[in-house]
Enzyme design. Sequence first.
Site, short mmCIF file in Angstrom:
data_model
loop_
_atom_site.label_atom_id
_atom_site.label_comp_id
_atom_site.label_asym_id
_atom_site.label_seq_id
_atom_site.Cartn_x
_atom_site.Cartn_y
_atom_site.Cartn_z
N CYS A 135 36.24 -5.88 -30.81
CA CYS A 135 35.75 -4.97 -29.78
C CYS A 135 34.28 -4.60 -29.96
O CYS A 135 33.73 -3.86 -29.15
CB CYS A 135 36.63 -3.73 -29.74
N PHE B 223 38.23 -4.29 -34.47
CA PHE B 223 39.27 -4.60 -35.46
C PHE B 223 38.64 -5.50 -36.53
O PHE B 223 37.74 -6.29 -36.24
CB PHE B 223 40.41 -5.37 -34.80
N HIS C 29 39.21 0.17 -22.00
CA HIS C 29 38.61 -0.53 -23.12
C HIS C 29 38.49 -2.01 -22.80
O HIS C 29 39.49 -2.72 -22.70
CB HIS C 29 39.46 -0.30 -24.37
N LYS D 250 34.50 4.93 -21.46
CA LYS D 250 35.84 4.32 -21.39
C LYS D 250 36.85 5.20 -20.65
O LYS D 250 37.90 4.71 -20.25
CB LYS D 250 36.36 4.01 -22.80
#
Lengths: 76, 406
Positions: B162, B394, B336, B331
């Site tokens: 991300c 992540f 997202h 967001k």
Amino acid sequence: MFQQITDILVGKFHVDPAAVTPDVTLTDLELDSLDIVELGLTMQQELGTTLTDDDLVNAGSLGAIVELAGQRVTAS
Amino acid sequence: MAVHRIAVTGLGLVTPAGLDTGTTWARVLAAEPTAAHDPALAGGPVPLSCRVSGFDPASALGARTADRMDRFTQFAMVAVLEALADAGLDPRSWDGTRVGVVLGCADGGPGTVESQQRLLLERGPGQVSPLLLPMQLPNMLAGQVSIRLGATGPSMVVSTACASGTTAIALACDLLRLDRCDIVITGGSEAMVTPLVMAGFAQMKALSRRLGEPRRASRPFDADRDGFVAGEGAGILVLERHADATARRARVRATVDGGAHSADAHHVTAPDPEGRGVERAVRAVLAEAGADGAEVDHVNAHATSTPQGDLAEARALHRVLGDRPLLTSTKGVTGHLFGAAGAVEAALTVLTVQHGVVPPTANLENPDPRVELEVAAKLVETRIGLALSVSVGFGGQNAVVAIRPA
């Protein structure tokens, strides 16, 4: 068969209908090697033919492809 | 260390909030959420998403071209065309050897993979499309853009989950500073709202379960947040060295004065609870921009609306920047966008700095009292001298860019 293949070329590959004649080659229609494999698969699914990408390329003109496709429609 | 200022001369956006930059910006400023029930996810555990609706790639790109691309590449290509027009650049007249394409993406084309996997299982390997790989490989994002534009300089896709979009922008700036390119098309794109991917996120307990009130589901920094809402789209920035941009009399929207990266080295998905990785990236970007933390007026935060992530990020920002910056998380409107998130948010930060308007954080009704920084609940008009756009991925991969007025 010519009309059915024309329908696939126009519907799936967005070829100009006016450009589809018996003398034209797939290269003339700007189909690349990946498109030609895809054309063989689509013809198999929709028309029951068993032409490989090599068959389509070697046939040359669309007229020759139509003739070959007529000979190679599976019995089912 | 003072470095070249990098000019943002063009923007292109395709987001759940709009099919172009102007529409997206207006909806972000209006704090109008886009989350809704998603028929394509019906029957799945969390049938909620922020979709790009009304997108017509065949009209924008030509049907034949669009058919040979996965949705993530279609989004980017449309955004690229907008960004180039915005920058006043014509690929027919540039030296393509000096044009780079650096884009971010987390997952490539899972939609194509899932449909072809079904064909494999139902009809056998002989029916799998020859376009499977050219459509789904993540690098095709940059490959296709390079082909379309005749851009023969560096062309690559970077993946930091991300944070991918922000990572790409920072690397694009490096290519310009090192004089490897004169123009870089950068940003990110993502189309991973598929049944399989969403099942995976649901199993991780990462998604908001506010199914009865979709519009209120994405609520960054709110005390009642319970997870993110998945979105899709693309953000593109055209970057040039500031001197080059002014020499050709281009309109410079803002400048990117620094880009930095770090790793938490902590856990595959959970953020470092104290946000130490984010802190390192922020300190590094400030050093590159030659700025002190106390000079930062505004941060477009990563804040995805997860209970842990928003708090860890806010703590890190407070430690480095003090009380001054006004935070927002866009967001709340867009959801997202994964590998596109950082790119879209950097573009929105450029607009924030250019226009002196901080967008509200949609759905911020009851601010989390543990967040010590002020978060914009309403639109705030103010001059911004220095802003940051922060992204967290992540794998504990973080990226930050620093943006100043032109």
